[in-house]
Design a protein around this motif. Structure first.
Motif, PDB file in Angstrom:
ATOM      1  N   GLU A  58       0.846  -1.184   0.000  1.00 41.92           N
ATOM      2  CA  GLU A  58       0.000   0.000   0.000  1.00 41.92           C
ATOM      3  C   GLU A  58       0.886   1.240   0.000  1.00 41.92           C
ATOM      4  O   GLU A  58       1.711   1.413   0.890  1.00 41.92           O
ATOM      5  N   LEU A  59       0.742   2.084  -0.999  1.00 40.64           N
ATOM      6  CA  LEU A  59       1.525   3.319  -1.024  1.00 40.64           C
ATOM      7  C   LEU A  59       0.610   4.467  -0.621  1.00 40.64           C
ATOM      8  O   LEU A  59       0.144   5.237  -1.445  1.00 40.64           O
ATOM      9  N   GLY A  60       0.320   4.582   0.666  1.00 41.19           N
ATOM     10  CA  GLY A  60      -0.610   5.592   1.146  1.00 41.19           C
ATOM     11  C   GLY A  60       0.089   6.892   1.541  1.00 41.19           C
ATOM     12  O   GLY A  60       1.287   7.050   1.360  1.00 41.19           O
ATOM     13  N   ASP A  61      -0.711   7.829   2.098  1.00 38.26           N
ATOM     14  CA  ASP A  61      -0.162   9.110   2.533  1.00 38.26           C
ATOM     15  C   ASP A  61       0.820   8.927   3.674  1.00 38.26           C
ATOM     16  O   ASP A  61       1.758   9.702   3.820  1.00 38.26           O
ATOM     17  N   ALA A  62       0.585   7.923   4.494  1.00 35.48           N
ATOM     18  CA  ALA A  62       1.507   7.621   5.585  1.00 35.48           C
ATOM     19  C   ALA A  62       1.561   6.116   5.754  1.00 35.48           C
ATOM     20  O   ALA A  62       0.544   5.440   5.607  1.00 35.48           O
ATOM     21  N   ALA A  63       2.743   5.608   6.041  1.00 34.26           N
ATOM     22  CA  ALA A  63       2.915   4.172   6.245  1.00 34.26           C
ATOM     23  C   ALA A  63       2.998   3.887   7.738  1.00 34.26           C
ATOM     24  O   ALA A  63       3.583   4.661   8.487  1.00 34.26           O
ATOM     25  N   VAL A  64       2.381   2.790   8.154  1.00 33.20           N
ATOM     26  CA  VAL A  64       2.559   2.318   9.525  1.00 33.20           C
ATOM     27  C   VAL A  64       3.484   1.111   9.468  1.00 33.20           C
ATOM     28  O   VAL A  64       3.215   0.153   8.754  1.00 33.20           O
ATOM     29  N   LEU A  65       4.600   1.203  10.202  1.00 36.60           N
ATOM     30  CA  LEU A  65       5.689   0.234  10.078  1.00 36.60           C
ATOM     31  C   LEU A  65       5.919  -0.465  11.411  1.00 36.60           C
ATOM     32  O   LEU A  65       5.672   0.124  12.470  1.00 36.60           O
ATOM     33  N   PRO A  66       6.418  -1.695  11.372  1.00 37.41           N
ATOM     34  CA  PRO A  66       6.659  -2.425  12.628  1.00 37.41           C
ATOM     35  C   PRO A  66       7.675  -1.680  13.501  1.00 37.41           C
ATOM     36  O   PRO A  66       8.478  -0.893  13.003  1.00 37.41           O
ATOM     37  N   PRO A  67       7.630  -1.929  14.811  1.00 38.42           N
ATOM     38  CA  PRO A  67       8.595  -1.276  15.710  1.00 38.42           C
ATOM     39  C   PRO A  67      10.037  -1.566  15.288  1.00 38.42           C
ATOM     40  O   PRO A  67      10.321  -2.642  14.755  1.00 38.42           O
ATOM     41  N   VAL A  68      10.915  -0.592  15.498  1.00 35.24           N
ATOM     42  CA  VAL A  68      12.334  -0.746  15.179  1.00 35.24           C
ATOM     43  C   VAL A  68      13.099  -0.781  16.499  1.00 35.24           C
ATOM     44  O   VAL A  68      12.938   0.109  17.329  1.00 35.24           O
ATOM     45  N   GLU A  69      13.901  -1.810  16.678  1.00 34.09           N
ATOM     46  CA  GLU A  69      14.657  -1.940  17.926  1.00 34.09           C
ATOM     47  C   GLU A  69      15.978  -1.211  17.807  1.00 34.09           C
ATOM     48  O   GLU A  69      16.862  -1.647  17.082  1.00 34.09           O
ATOM     49  N   GLY A  70      16.126  -0.128  18.504  1.00 30.39           N
ATOM     50  CA  GLY A  70      17.393   0.596  18.490  1.00 30.39           C
ATOM     51  C   GLY A  70      17.204   2.031  18.051  1.00 30.39           C
ATOM     52  O   GLY A  70      16.093   2.475  17.743  1.00 30.39           O
ATOM     53  N   ARG A  71      18.349   2.754  18.014  1.00 31.02           N
ATOM     54  CA  ARG A  71      18.292   4.160  17.609  1.00 31.02           C
ATOM     55  C   ARG A  71      17.894   4.259  16.138  1.00 31.02           C
ATOM     56  O   ARG A  71      18.299   3.455  15.324  1.00 31.02           O
ATOM     57  N   LEU A  72      17.122   5.294  15.837  1.00 35.74           N
ATOM     58  CA  LEU A  72      16.708   5.541  14.454  1.00 35.74           C
ATOM     59  C   LEU A  72      17.707   6.453  13.767  1.00 35.74           C
ATOM     60  O   LEU A  72      18.250   7.379  14.377  1.00 35.74           O
ATOM     61  N   ALA A  73      17.911   6.222  12.482  1.00 29.71           N
ATOM     62  CA  ALA A  73      18.579   7.209  11.639  1.00 29.71           C
ATOM     63  C   ALA A  73      17.535   7.750  10.675  1.00 29.71           C
ATOM     64  O   ALA A  73      16.676   7.008  10.205  1.00 29.71           O
ATOM     65  N   PHE A  74      17.607   9.047  10.390  1.00 29.77           N
ATOM     66  CA  PHE A  74      16.583   9.714   9.573  1.00 29.77           C
ATOM     67  C   PHE A  74      17.306  10.723   8.691  1.00 29.77           C
ATOM     68  O   PHE A  74      18.118  11.506   9.188  1.00 29.77           O
ATOM     69  N   SER A  75      17.043  10.673   7.398  1.00 29.69           N
ATOM     70  CA  SER A  75      17.754  11.544   6.464  1.00 29.69           C
ATOM     71  C   SER A  75      16.866  11.936   5.304  1.00 29.69           C
ATOM     72  O   SER A  75      15.901  11.244   4.988  1.00 29.69           O
ATOM     73  N   THR A  76      17.180  13.040   4.664  1.00 34.96           N
ATOM     74  CA  THR A  76      16.445  13.455   3.475  1.00 34.96           C
ATOM     75  C   THR A  76      17.370  14.131   2.482  1.00 34.96           C
ATOM     76  O   THR A  76      18.377  14.726   2.865  1.00 34.96           O
ATOM     77  N   ASP A  77      17.055  14.017   1.213  1.00 35.30           N
ATOM     78  CA  ASP A  77      17.748  14.754   0.161  1.00 35.30           C
ATOM     79  C   ASP A  77      16.811  14.924  -1.018  1.00 35.30           C
ATOM     80  O   ASP A  77      16.042  14.009  -1.336  1.00 35.30           O
ATOM     81  N   SER A  78      16.888  16.078  -1.653  1.00 35.02           N
ATOM     82  CA  SER A  78      16.186  16.276  -2.918  1.00 35.02           C
ATOM     83  C   SER A  78      17.201  16.159  -4.035  1.00 35.02           C
ATOM     84  O   SER A  78      18.367  16.546  -3.870  1.00 35.02           O
ATOM     85  N   TYR A  79      16.754  15.647  -5.177  1.00 35.74           N
ATOM     86  CA  TYR A  79      17.636  15.416  -6.312  1.00 35.74           C
ATOM     87  C   TYR A  79      17.114  16.196  -7.511  1.00 35.74           C
ATOM     88  O   TYR A  79      15.934  16.092  -7.854  1.00 35.74           O
ATOM     89  N   VAL A  80      18.013  17.007  -8.093  1.00 36.14           N
ATOM     90  CA  VAL A  80      17.625  17.894  -9.198  1.00 36.14           C
ATOM     91  C   VAL A  80      18.621  17.772 -10.346  1.00 36.14           C
ATOM     92  O   VAL A  80      18.745  18.674 -11.165  1.00 36.14           O
ATOM     93  N   VAL A  81      19.336  16.652 -10.394  1.00 37.74           N
ATOM     94  CA  VAL A  81      20.437  16.497 -11.355  1.00 37.74           C
ATOM     95  C   VAL A  81      19.952  16.735 -12.791  1.00 37.74           C
ATOM     96  O   VAL A  81      18.841  16.340 -13.163  1.00 37.74           O
TER      97      VAL A  81
ATOM     98  N   ALA B  73       5.245   5.550  12.287  1.00 39.96           N
ATOM     99  CA  ALA B  73       4.519   6.119  11.147  1.00 39.96           C
ATOM    100  C   ALA B  73       5.521   6.943  10.358  1.00 39.96           C
ATOM    101  O   ALA B  73       6.405   7.593  10.932  1.00 39.96           O
ATOM    102  N   PHE B  74       5.419   6.900   9.023  1.00 38.98           N
ATOM    103  CA  PHE B  74       6.393   7.562   8.149  1.00 38.98           C
ATOM    104  C   PHE B  74       5.612   8.146   6.978  1.00 38.98           C
ATOM    105  O   PHE B  74       4.797   7.459   6.368  1.00 38.98           O
ATOM    106  N   SER B  75       5.849   9.416   6.703  1.00 43.14           N
ATOM    107  CA  SER B  75       5.076  10.089   5.661  1.00 43.14           C
ATOM    108  C   SER B  75       5.924  11.144   4.966  1.00 43.14           C
ATOM    109  O   SER B  75       6.896  11.640   5.527  1.00 43.14           O
TER     110      SER B  75
END
Lengths: 358, 358
Positions: A58-81, B73-75
């Protein structure tokens, strides 16, 4: 969505079969970004099949994902090449590999990606489809799931083909602490392979600048290489992928953030002849040219051999080599020893040599 | 970064003090997207101060965050609204509230946001600064941390002011299961307040379309309202924020995904007189106009009173009202009972009435 009630079939554009059933348009129109039937159709008939196995069901507006054990890493980048397709890859590969690599550089195992497109009205559907397929292939190769997304369309003249943003979530294994502040005089600086390759590949096909070269982009996901390196137990202080601004910007950032100096040996830099030639032609410094499948690692001196050996055993690190070391002198400053025995200060690049390289 | 070694001070642009010390440029230039000193300066001297308390101390390529207990949750959403500033808000507010709301609609408590900018060369620094401040204020109000980001600059003619992508990570409390598949005949459909307000506010100041209205955007973060609703223990089947495509697109999506029908009563729809007038003037259906601070909830009949009372007690749900119900007839189809006793099928909008509304 109503797409299912429409006649099936599609148009064939130069080998790429457009599966859009509802409105047989060869180009993206404003309505594809409107959140109505055409938007739904674009997701169902272009992105989902393009992504293939890498897509969540399902590619919805928001995904519900299983719990992650441990510290989270979170990153973003836009690509305009620009251009979107270049020797060795496309904006689709970059958008996956770039964000996967940002996660990998903090030691994380990448898990999930979001993909958000800003498409210019009039972009050929065939191009968007090829980009989606590239995203899917790269995600599958990197082992990340594409779990949520968004598409906006902007009017012709307010965009340029396809821009992609990816954000990524990963998990950082226990005990992994990578930070510039952990750098110490005596540490060695390793680069995982040839530098300047991605930038030269993109430049070689930039409109108005075309020149002949056999160089292909090195775009690749580095988390496997990183996992192998961390598994050695060697004391890796910090890692970075030298993208925009090249090795030069990366080392200046590390020197500045750590309060140490860095000394490079120019004779040790793995610059392929084609990159050196192209840079000579264009008046560029290979150290400032973007890479997309390389990493710089600062490693405790006593663990350098072990780390280097492990890197060299990985296909993406086969040409890894030590290029310099961390020093107590000139904190915050990067210096390069030149081939004729002198030294030069390697400044932080100010702007960029050539824009929109990623 | 080298910004600290530069003379301090800044330029004053019509009340907004530009803090960029290194290069006193009133407009964004390509170099600000190059990953070098100018990029670093933009982060340190514009985004970090603009974000204020909402920013994490380090805005790196990737953030390492403490473990999250529970489902993630991830969006993601990109924002291309034109104009960037409109009555009642700006692209900065939308970029925060829109992604916070996508997280809230799956029942999540929003925790972290990424912000990625694609800025057109020549955009006044003052505008970018005002957008960053709006992002910071909205994030602070919504209680989310801005932890990682990216900035790209595209050449003039390949962009349009500022595009923002935000991705968000939140945590879904145990036991919360919101899904269209849980809808049952007899369920009530609630909307949290007046509809069509954001769309009309943006249209009213769109170039070439200006018309006088007192309507201001309803852009707001809805997770507090959602938390109150979930705390009632009432059986909320599913929630959605009716943005692009309006209430009409949202209900059609829900009907289609659930395999149930939906019947609305047009006389119950909370459409403000100003919105009705503007829509009459422009030939638009208020049900298809975008909202940014409203939600649609489908609730089990027996819990409807309790949920409605709780919504009405919250400032963002004060005008909440039942607008229809779920039926077994005509699965996948939304029907509206008109004021004169007839019914009409409320189709999924095809494209959009007016593009770039969010």
């Amino acid at each position: 969505m109503s797409a299912g009630t429409q006649p099936s079939g599609g148009l064939d554009f130069e080998g790429w079969t457009c599966p859009l059933p509802l409105r047989h348009t060869p180009n993206v129109v404003m309505g594809h970004g409107g959140g109505g039937a055409m938007s739904a159709e674009l997701v169902e008939s272009l992105f989902v099949p393009g992504y293939g196995e890498a897509a969540a069901t399902e590619l919805g507006d928001a995904a519900v994902l299983p719990p992650v054990e441990g510290r989270l890493a979170f990153s973003t980048d836009s690509y305009v090449v620009k251009p979107m397709f270049f020797p060795g890859g496309s904006i689709g590969d970059l958008a996956v590999n770039g964000t996967v690599n940002d996660l990998a550089m903090v030691g994380a195992r990448p898990l999930y990606l979001s993909t958000a497109y800003i498409v210019a009205e009039g972009t050929p559907m065939e191009q968007l489809g090829r980009v989606a397929e590239a995203v899917g292939r790269a995600a599958l190769a990197a082992g990340v799931r594409l779990v949520t997304g968004d598409t906006k369309v902007v009017d012709h003249g307010s965009g340029d083909g396809v821009y992609i943003n990816t954000a990524g979530v990963g998990v950082v294994p226990e005990g992994v602490e990578l930070a510039a502040s952990r750098m110490r005089p005596g540490d060695r600086v390793i680069v995982s392979g040839a530098i300047g390759v991605h930038g030269v590949a993109v430049m070689s096909c930039r409109e108005g600048l075309e020149f002949g070269t056999t160089v292909e982009s090195d775009s690749a996901a580095l988390h496997g290489l990183v996992a192998d390196v961390l598994a050695t137990g060697g004391d890796v202080r910090v890692m970075r992928d030298p993208t925009r601004g090249g090795v030069s910007a990366t080392l200046n950032e590390l020197a500045s953030a750590s309060g140490t100096g860095v000394v490079l040996d120019e004779r040790l830099l793995p610059v392929p002849a084609e990159v050196r030639d192209a840079c000579g032609l264009l008046g560029l410094d290979p150290l400032q040219v973007a890479n997309e499948g390389k990493l710089v690692a600062v490693v405790a001196a006593e663990d350098t051999d072990r780390v280097l050996k492990t890197m060299c055993a990985h296909p993406l690190g086969a040409e890894a080599t030590v290029i310099g070391e961390v020093v107590a002198d000139h904190p915050g400053v990067v210096v390069a020893r030149t081939g004729i025995g002198g030294t030069r200060v390697m400044d932080m690049p100010i702007g960029e040599q050539l824009p929109r390289i990623c």
